[in-house]
Design an enzyme around this catalytic site. Structure first.
Site, PDB file in Angstrom:
ATOM      1  N   GLY A  73       0.738  -1.240  -0.008  1.00  0.00           N
ATOM      2  CA  GLY A  73       0.009   0.011  -0.116  1.00  0.00           C
ATOM      3  C   GLY A  73       0.875   1.207  -0.121  1.00  0.00           C
ATOM      4  O   GLY A  73       1.879   1.194   0.545  1.00  0.00           O
ATOM      5  N   GLY A  75      -0.958   4.255   0.268  1.00  0.00           N
ATOM      6  CA  GLY A  75      -1.703   5.381   0.493  1.00  0.00           C
ATOM      7  C   GLY A  75      -0.957   6.167   1.919  1.00  0.00           C
ATOM      8  O   GLY A  75       0.186   5.961   1.918  1.00  0.00           O
ATOM      9  N   ARG A  89     -23.115  12.715  10.722  1.00  0.00           N
ATOM     10  CA  ARG A  89     -23.198  11.617   9.494  1.00  0.00           C
ATOM     11  C   ARG A  89     -24.346  10.588   9.546  1.00  0.00           C
ATOM     12  O   ARG A  89     -25.161  10.490   8.745  1.00  0.00           O
ATOM     13  CB  ARG A  89     -21.957  11.412   8.944  1.00  0.00           C
ATOM     14  CG  ARG A  89     -20.787  12.304   8.352  1.00  0.00           C
ATOM     15  CD  ARG A  89     -19.549  11.780   8.077  1.00  0.00           C
ATOM     16  NE  ARG A  89     -18.607  12.604   7.850  1.00  0.00           N
ATOM     17  CZ  ARG A  89     -17.411  12.683   7.251  1.00  0.00           C
ATOM     18  NH1 ARG A  89     -16.913  11.455   7.503  1.00  0.00           N
ATOM     19  NH2 ARG A  89     -16.571  13.629   7.170  1.00  0.00           N
ATOM     20  N   HIS A 110     -18.874   5.301   2.537  1.00  0.00           N
ATOM     21  CA  HIS A 110     -17.695   5.921   2.373  1.00  0.00           C
ATOM     22  C   HIS A 110     -16.503   5.674   3.295  1.00  0.00           C
ATOM     23  O   HIS A 110     -15.364   5.782   2.511  1.00  0.00           O
ATOM     24  CB  HIS A 110     -18.114   7.314   3.067  1.00  0.00           C
ATOM     25  CG  HIS A 110     -17.147   8.560   3.122  1.00  0.00           C
ATOM     26  ND1 HIS A 110     -16.455   8.945   2.123  1.00  0.00           N
ATOM     27  CD2 HIS A 110     -16.747   8.965   4.169  1.00  0.00           C
ATOM     28  CE1 HIS A 110     -15.555   9.935   2.355  1.00  0.00           C
ATOM     29  NE2 HIS A 110     -15.600  10.046   3.785  1.00  0.00           N
ATOM     30  N   GLU A 120      -6.716   2.841   7.058  1.00  0.00           N
ATOM     31  CA  GLU A 120      -7.925   2.286   7.207  1.00  0.00           C
ATOM     32  C   GLU A 120      -8.120   0.840   7.363  1.00  0.00           C
ATOM     33  O   GLU A 120      -9.327   0.268   7.462  1.00  0.00           O
ATOM     34  CB  GLU A 120      -8.607   2.955   5.937  1.00  0.00           C
ATOM     35  CG  GLU A 120     -10.198   2.593   5.942  1.00  0.00           C
ATOM     36  CD  GLU A 120     -10.764   3.186   4.826  1.00  0.00           C
ATOM     37  OE1 GLU A 120     -10.360   4.053   4.112  1.00  0.00           O
ATOM     38  OE2 GLU A 120     -12.130   2.982   4.467  1.00  0.00           O
TER      39      GLU A 120
HETATM   40  C1  LIG Z   1     -13.862  10.592  -1.219  1.00  0.00           C
HETATM   41  C2  LIG Z   1     -13.230  10.586   0.197  1.00  0.00           C
HETATM   42  C3  LIG Z   1     -13.147  11.830   0.897  1.00  0.00           C
HETATM   43  C4  LIG Z   1     -12.444  11.576   2.161  1.00  0.00           C
HETATM   44  N1  LIG Z   1     -12.135  12.647   2.909  1.00  0.00           N
HETATM   45  C5  LIG Z   1     -11.642  12.685   4.082  1.00  0.00           C
HETATM   46  C6  LIG Z   1     -11.319  13.824   4.861  1.00  0.00           C
HETATM   47  O1  LIG Z   1     -11.577  14.808   4.474  1.00  0.00           O
HETATM   48  N2  LIG Z   1     -10.493  13.651   6.196  1.00  0.00           N
HETATM   49  C7  LIG Z   1     -10.176  12.433   6.607  1.00  0.00           C
HETATM   50  O2  LIG Z   1      -9.447  12.490   7.608  1.00  0.00           O
HETATM   51  N3  LIG Z   1     -10.517  11.180   5.592  1.00  0.00           N
HETATM   52  C8  LIG Z   1     -10.984  11.465   4.529  1.00  0.00           C
HETATM   53  N4  LIG Z   1     -11.301  10.512   4.003  1.00  0.00           N
HETATM   54  C9  LIG Z   1     -10.738   8.854   4.184  1.00  0.00           C
HETATM   55  C10 LIG Z   1      -9.371   8.651   4.183  1.00  0.00           C
HETATM   56  O3  LIG Z   1      -9.204   9.430   2.760  1.00  0.00           O
HETATM   57  C11 LIG Z   1      -9.199   7.337   4.002  1.00  0.00           C
HETATM   58  O4  LIG Z   1      -9.546   6.777   4.984  1.00  0.00           O
HETATM   59  C12 LIG Z   1      -7.531   7.191   4.001  1.00  0.00           C
HETATM   60  O5  LIG Z   1      -6.799   8.047   3.113  1.00  0.00           O
HETATM   61  C13 LIG Z   1      -7.108   5.708   3.661  1.00  0.00           C
HETATM   62  O6  LIG Z   1      -5.724   5.673   3.640  1.00  0.00           O
HETATM   63  P1  LIG Z   1      -5.023   4.209   3.454  1.00  0.00           P
HETATM   64  O7  LIG Z   1      -3.439   4.655   3.382  1.00  0.00           O
HETATM   65  O8  LIG Z   1      -5.369   3.423   4.740  1.00  0.00           O
HETATM   66  O9  LIG Z   1      -5.299   3.598   2.436  1.00  0.00           O
HETATM   67  P2  LIG Z   1      -5.305   4.070   0.664  1.00  0.00           P
HETATM   68  O10 LIG Z   1      -5.225   5.334   0.482  1.00  0.00           O
HETATM   69  O11 LIG Z   1      -6.892   3.467   0.348  1.00  0.00           O
HETATM   70  O12 LIG Z   1      -4.188   3.167   0.109  1.00  0.00           O
HETATM   71  C14 LIG Z   1      -4.351   1.789   0.014  1.00  0.00           C
HETATM   72  C15 LIG Z   1      -3.314   1.446  -0.914  1.00  0.00           C
HETATM   73  O13 LIG Z   1      -2.980  -0.042  -0.888  1.00  0.00           O
HETATM   74  C16 LIG Z   1      -2.921  -0.613  -1.966  1.00  0.00           C
HETATM   75  N5  LIG Z   1      -3.514  -1.813  -2.353  1.00  0.00           N
HETATM   76  C17 LIG Z   1      -4.586  -2.102  -1.989  1.00  0.00           C
HETATM   77  N6  LIG Z   1      -4.794  -3.431  -2.339  1.00  0.00           N
HETATM   78  C18 LIG Z   1      -3.649  -4.196  -2.464  1.00  0.00           C
HETATM   79  C19 LIG Z   1      -3.055  -5.252  -3.071  1.00  0.00           C
HETATM   80  N7  LIG Z   1      -3.982  -6.333  -2.771  1.00  0.00           N
HETATM   81  N8  LIG Z   1      -2.021  -5.277  -3.164  1.00  0.00           N
HETATM   82  C20 LIG Z   1      -1.085  -4.308  -3.323  1.00  0.00           C
HETATM   83  N9  LIG Z   1      -1.575  -3.155  -3.137  1.00  0.00           N
HETATM   84  C21 LIG Z   1      -2.714  -2.963  -2.251  1.00  0.00           C
HETATM   85  C22 LIG Z   1      -3.453   0.369  -3.236  1.00  0.00           C
HETATM   86  O14 LIG Z   1      -2.763   0.688  -4.246  1.00  0.00           O
HETATM   87  C23 LIG Z   1      -3.037   1.959  -2.184  1.00  0.00           C
HETATM   88  O15 LIG Z   1      -1.707   2.372  -2.442  1.00  0.00           O
HETATM   89  C24 LIG Z   1     -12.023  10.221   2.783  1.00  0.00           C
HETATM   90  C25 LIG Z   1     -12.338   9.189   1.859  1.00  0.00           C
HETATM   91  C26 LIG Z   1     -13.089   9.400   0.606  1.00  0.00           C
HETATM   92  C27 LIG Z   1     -13.276   8.259  -0.075  1.00  0.00           C
END
Ligand SMILES: Cc1cc2nc3c(=O)[nH]c(=O)nc-3n(C[C@H](O)[C@H](O)[C@H](O)COP(=O)(O)OP(=O)(O)OC[C@H]3O[C@@H](n4cnc5c(N)ncnc54)[C@H](O)[C@@H]3O)c2cc1C
Ligand code: HEM
Ligand code: SF4
Ligand code: FES
Lengths: 251, 666, 229
Positions: B60, B62, B357, B428, B452
């Site tokens: 990941g 993100g 929400r 969401h 997340e």
């Molecule tokens: C439209 C929207 C608006 C939002 N606004 C806000 C906000 O204003 N404030 C706030 O705090 N939060 C907000 N959120 C929530 C927040 O954006 C997310 O919860 C957070 O960014 C998740 O980050 P992450 O690094 O956990 O995962 P992600 O950013 O989803 O990253 C997942 C990563 O894992 C990789 N991946 C997935 N599966 C695999 C696999 N099987 N093999 C290899 N790689 C994989 C993907 O390529 C990606 O790189 C929002 C969410 C959405 C959908």
């Protein structure tokens, strides 16, 4: 209000990077004008799958104009004929009943086709890896408010920073130049005090990488700006030129 | 090592029918505010020369993954970083709009670490782990400092200092933002840090790679199996520890605000290898999204929550008016004031349109289910700015929401300055996820989960602007410490060959699964089955849940699973770029998640946060929590393909905060 | 060497050589204007710029500038073609904001260059070249007419064919300059958000003025010779 249209699609199909590609023509009926362009592509793919054919490969992810993953050169425009949006934000109401829509991949030597409409934009990542950062490690940094930054500069940096790295600039450019993309990053960091420390090395390293990867020479046509979904201004290219030239002259 | 104290104890909260197995979260002892400090002071570390000898896989890119990969590489570890997109910068974190919370108290409005901690716990409806949330609030300030240093262009005031905005669920202004693109800017910051390490060779980047399994050797995570999405080749990767930050599983509903590629597959892989899946039923539904327009819709677009500051939400008072509007014979602007039902203002006079929400979402659904919905489908309510335009003037409204209105118009082709906007709730965010202890380690040794993808900090409901905070806290400031406590014992472990039987076996399983899928050659497309699953989830495991519905859902999901495994059609080959195959592998896992969600929702006989059981509500229709029996995190343990999963519990003892009923009426 | 190896370095050379040429044009055009007012004065300037050492050095510099500009133009255009990739777009459409000239600089430059040969034959070969020849003891051409620039102007521009050819040439030059002038400043980094539209506007006015200097001589001569006299 919702209505439906019939369209003819001329889609570039190419089995792999080395394979010879060609256009295939598909007819698609009763497409809702409320659907997005990529939803229309989904419908096409469902149709192909139901005919037991291979669906068209294309890149997309967020479908709201921010991830920069979608591409497609539609009727002579990267991201299609509508302005200031990405392909995923384009809607079918921009087309008329009976239209023929030609869909091609980004074409640029530095963006080789992977399959059908998918291209490899890894070159943009490599340019960032060459210097598109501020060299700070996690931890040990000053308080966020320790350095006040003029709102004007902060806002201009933000405008530059809104580049989504989609590659439309190089795809639109008759010279295959990546200057708008590079300029956006160099400009963002040159505008902020945090980035100023490394401004000279950054500009040199990123331009050198851009040249090495086979992008063309910018001749300021401005096609990039015209097609950029985020409206990044070519004034950033002027700043990049400035940054680069003064770095070189200082050497 | 800090002295570990068991937070759980045998308790009467466990229903007699279940095995009272309690899980230890390894929370350090001591007062809340001292825990993290003490932990860091006493944890084990790895010395620099040993770091070079240790490999870490981070899946990941993100906010969580990229920040972790960059920070670990800066420390000197050897990092392998994977993502499914063509570039790490495209992880779904990029889409977050609103902002990120931090207890900086720059506004002098009384914010503090404790207050952020308290708001987050309360916002989560008292279903989060106190110690983790406190730590989150503690490191929140450093996140802002870090991002500023990276060159993230946060909004500033004229004096040059950082600006803040207010967000739901808080009485202070503590949200930092970068226009409406905060997630993008934070992710690009983390991506630049990551890119720097890639440039240096400290991180090896694998983009367009999908993790398909985690490899366990002697009870410890030692690597992953991943598919090169371009060539279709299955590859094996070794590491001393595996960190997973693959985001949320909201796409189990097919339609959500998540990106098309967001998935829960890595979570299911970990679950099947022994990691517990915690609180799967906690999913957040966002009230202000653009409604579904047609059967070919592929995703839902979020409209910022801030719109509710000035927009008034209503539906027609009379059913016949609603019907006429749906048919198109009546225009909403023609409806007289007394014929409109501003139901949020009616039901919640104190908070009105600004209720949280979950409350706003349920109220909209209630009206639409009762037949008052508008739009062609009847699944929409109005968000009306006419009053604000009258009160504030068109210019002010334009300045505040112009970009959102424009976005709306691009999608819907309707001018929200003239006719009211239509909105409807959509999935969401998923608060549930892989269970982790205080160190962010799953129940499998050496397997960590961040962002997340884990279940940690938001309890039953997440406050706005705190997911970004959590992802970056995990990646920059928590995991780089806690993982060393594990790795310190691993310095003697040499790099292992990926030809070990465990790797070969895992790869074979993956290959078999792919071959099985390809050989079905049925009649249904992957998407059509995914859509069907989504509908079941939305109808029975969505905003309002009840026992019969959930039981029905479990049966339906079982049937969908059977349909999928016997009738799906996947064109193309395994050893080629094959998007349908990618989607099929993910949908197979969504089916598993759907099942877990329904089961979890069924066992939780209370309403809390994003989980609303219709049987458990107050006479006014509000959520009714049951702290005596359900103050635990439900942790599901995989028991094999044909067996039902078993639920274990982590008891959520609140030592420092007193639980209260949330009240938004007065 | 970064002036050859880096794209921005190459652009710097393009820009500086272009600016040199523009400045030469400005001077040349202003000089030409003199003929409208006084043929003698014009000839005096011609004599001043005959085969004298300073004029010869300037001519060589100018030739070098042209060579550099053209060689770089070719090199850049070749690289850019390569950067586009082998496969071309089947459908292209123009963007409203993109000027036609900017997309056709090489073609415009080549047109300018092609006519330049004619121009050198018409004037330079009859004037400075003859003088040089005489200086070197080779008596080719008419040395009397070599210093009578006004004569040559009248001679050529009174003929409708040549007047038209020159006007075509000048319009190509105009197109080249409408993009070239602001672009050269942009390449040097002398631009920003606020100034971008202004620089474009000023450059257009400037390019138009420069070209008008030449056009006016052609038109004046043609009209004067054919209709007034
Ligand atoms: C439209 C929207 C608006 C939002 N606004 C806000 C906000 O204003 N404030 C706030 O705090 N939060 C907000 N959120 C929530 C927040 O954006 C997310 O919860 C957070 O960014 C998740 O980050 P992450 O690094 O956990 O995962 P992600 O950013 O989803 O990253 C997942 C990563 O894992 C990789 N991946 C997935 N599966 C695999 C696999 N099987 N093999 C290899 N790689 C994989 C993907 O390529 C990606 O790189 C929002 C969410 C959405 C959908
Ligand atoms: C009187 C003659 C000429 C003048 C005054 C002139 C002027 C200029 C100027 C000012 C530029 C802009 C440089 C920059 O953008 O940095 C330019 C660019 C260019 N010129 Fe010329 N030029 C002339 C002749 C030619 C010729 C003969 C050719 C071709 C053989 C040519 C080809 C080009 C090309 C390809 C560009 C690149 C476009 C660009 O970078 O914007 N030019 N010219
Ligand atoms: S500059 Fe514009 S067109 Fe180029 S990559 Fe960035 S967003 Fe896309
Ligand atoms: S799919 Fe993300 S920008 Fe289009």
């Amino acid at each position: 209000m919702e209505k439906t249209i019939n369209v003819t699609l001329k889609v570039w199909r190419q089995a792999g990077p080395k394979a010879q590609g060609k256009f295939e023509t598909y007819k698609l009926n009763n497409v809702s004008t409320d659907s997005s362009f990529l939803e229309m592509m989904d419908i096409l793919n469902e149709q192909l799958i139901s005919e037991r054919k291979e669906p068209v490969a294309f890149d997309h992810d967020c479908r709201e104009g921010i991830c920069g993953m979608c591409s497609l050169y539609i009727n002579g425009h990267p991201h299609g004929p509508d302005g200031e949006i990405t392909t995923c934000q384009l809607h079918m109401r921009k087309f008329k009943d009976g239209d023929t829509i030609t869909i091609e991949p980004w074409r640029s030597a530095a963006f080789p086709v992977i399959k059908d409409l998918m291209v490899n934009r890894g070159a943009y990542d490599k340019i960032i890896q060459a210097g598109g950062f501020v060299s700070v490690n996690t931890g040990g940094v000053p308080d966020g408010n320790a350095i006040p930054i003029s709102k004007i500069y902060a806002d201009e940096a933000m405008d530059a920073a809104s580049c989504i790295g989609c590659g439309a600039c190089a795809a639109a450019c008759k010279n295959g130049s990546a200057m708008l993309f590079v300029a956006a990053k160099v400009s963002q960091l040159a505008l902020l005090p945090q980035g100023k420390v490394e401004r000279a090395t950054r500009a040199k390293a990123m331009v050198a990488k851009m040249d090495e990867l086979g992008f063309g020479n910018c001749t300021n046509t401005g096609a990039c700006e015209a097609e950029c979904p985020k409206n990044i201004s070519i004034s950033h290219i002027a700043r990049l030129n400035r940054e680069f030239l003064s770095a070189k002259i200082k050497d | 090592m800090a002295k570990k104290e068991t937070v759980v104890e045998t308790t009467q909260a466990v229903k007699p029918t279940e095995t009272p197995i309690m899980i230890d979260a390894k929370v350090p002892s001591g007062p809340l505010a001292e825990k993290w400090k003490n932990y860091k002071a006493h944890q084990k570390l790895v010395n620099p020369s040993n770091k070079r000898r240790l490999d870490i896989i981070v899946v990941g890119t993100g906010l969580a993954g990229a920040s972790a990969a960059a920070s670990l590489a800066e420390l000197g570890f050897n990092v392998l970083n994977f993502c499914i997109q063509d570039s790490p910068r495209r992880a779904h974190s990029i889409a977050a709009q609103g902002g990120i919370n931090a207890a900086k108290n720059y506004q002098n409005d009384g914010d503090s670490v404790y207050r952020l901690f308290y708001d987050t716990i309360k916002g989560g409806d008292y279903r989060a782990r106190e110690s983790n949330v406190y730590r989150l609030a503690e490191v929140s300030g450093s996140i802002i400092d870090q991002c500023v240093a990276q060159g993230v262009p946060f909004a500033r005031e004229y004096g040059g200092l950082l600006d803040n905005r207010s967000f739901g669920g808080a009485q202070v202004s503590r949200t930092f933002y970068a226009k409406g693109q905060t997630g993008q800017q934070l992710l690009l910051g983390a991506y630049s840090a990551l890119s720097r390490q890639v440039g240096k060779g400290a991180v090896k980047l694998y983009s367009r790679y999908e993790m398909l399994d985690v490899v366990i050797i002697d009870g410890r995570a030692r690597g992953i199996i991943a598919r090169n999405l371009v060539s279709g080749k299955i590859e094996r990767f070794f590491a001393h520890a595996v960190v997973v930050g693959t985001g949320g599983y909201g796409n189990v509903f097919f339609l959500s605000t998540n990106a098309m590629g967001s998935n829960g597959s890595a979570a299911i892989q970990m679950y099947k290898k022994g990691a517990y899946f915690a609180n799967p039923c906690y999913a957040q539904i966002h009230p202000t999204c653009i409604p579904v327009h047609g059967e070919f819709q592929s995703k839902l677009t979020l409209m910022s929550e801030s719109l509710r500051n000035d927009g008034r939400i209503w539906v027609p008072k009379k059913k016949e008016d609603a019907e006429a509007i749906r048919k198109g014979t009546l225009k909403p602007t023609d409806l007289k004031e007394e014929d409109r039902d501003y139901y949020l203002e009616r039901r919640y006079p104190a908070f009105g349109n600004l209720v949280p929400r979950d409350v706003a979402s349920r109220a909209a659904k209630e009206r639409c289910d009762a037949g008052y919905g508008v739009g062609a489908t009847g699944l929409a309510v109005y968000l009306d700015f006419a009053d604000s335009i009258k009160r504030l003037g068109l210019d002010v409204v334009k300045a505040r929401y112009g970009n959102l209105f424009q976005m709306y118009e691009k999608i819907v082709d309707d001018n929200p300055y003239e006719t009211p906007m239509m909105i409807y709730p959509a999935i969401h965010y998923t608060m549930g996820g892989i269970w982790v202890d205080y160190e962010l380690q799953t129940s499998v040794k050496g397997l960590f989960c961040i962002g997340e993808a884990n279940f940690s900090d938001h309890g039953a409901n997440r406050l706005g602007a705190s997911a970004l905070m959590q992802g970056l806290a995990d990646g920059y400031f928590v995991l780089p410490y806690t993982i060393q406590n594990y790795l310190a014992d691993q310095i003697q472990v040499p790099r292992m060959s990926t030809d070990l039987p465990e790797f070969i076996e895992a790869e074979k399983e993956v290959n078999d699964k792919i071959q099985k899928l390809l050989s079905i050659q049925g009649q249904r497309s992957v998407d059509s089955i995914h859509r069907e699953l989504g509908l079941v989830m939305w109808d029975f495991v969505g905003m309002g849940r009840n026992k019969e519905g959930l039981q029905l859902a479990i049966d339906k999901i079982k049937a969908i699973k059977k349909e999928f495994w016997t009738n799906v059609y996947i064109p193309g080959k395994a050893d080629d770029l094959n998007v349908e195959l990618e989607k099929a592998l993910r949908v197979a896992d969504f089916i598993e998640i759907g099942n877990l969600m329904a089961r979890d929702a069924l066992q939780r006989e209370e309403s809390c946060g994003g989980h609303f059981r219709e049987e458990y509500q107050t006479p006014e229709g509000e959520a009714l929590r049951n702290d005596d029996e359900y103050a635990y995190a439900a942790c599901w343990k995989y028991m094999g393909e044909d067996a039902d999963p078993v639920m274990l519990k982590e008891r959520l003892d609140y030592e420092f905060i007193k639980r209260q009923q949330r009240n938004y009426k007065a | 060497m970064w002036l050859i190896n880096s794209s921005i370095g190459r652009k710097l050379i393009m820009s500086i050589s272009g600016i040199m040429l523009v400045l030469f044009l400005l001077f040349h055009g202003l000089m030409n204007m003199v003929v409208i007012f006084s043929a003698d004065a014009y000839n005096a300037i011609c004599a001043f710029l005959g085969a004298n050492w300073y004029a010869l050095i300037a001519t060589k510099g100018l030739a070098l500038g042209f060579m550099v500009h053209i060689l770089y133009a070719m090199y850049l255009s070749f690289q850019n073609l390569k950067a586009r990739g082998k496969e071309r777009y089947a459908v292209t459409d123009k963007q409203d904001k993109v000027s036609w000239a900017s997309q056709n600089m090489l073609v415009l430059g080549l047109i300018v260059f092609g006519f330049l040969a004619l121009h050198l034959y018409h004037f330079w070969s009859k004037m400075q070249l003859v003088e040089i020849g005489h200086m070197l003891g080779k008596h080719v051409g008419d040395i009397d007419k070599a210093v009578d620039g006004a004569y040559w102007i009248t001679y050529w521009f009174s003929q409708p064919v040549y007047a038209i050819i020159y006007l075509v040439w000048l319009s190509a030059l105009w197109f080249h300059l409408t993009h070239g002038v602001w672009s050269s400043l942009h390449s040097l980094g002398l631009n920003n958000q606020t100034w971008l539209p202004r620089v474009k506007c000023i450059s257009n006015i400037f390019a138009t003025l420069v070209v008008l200097l030449f056009v006016s001589v052609v038109v004046y001569t043609y009209v004067y010779q054919n209709f007034v006299l």
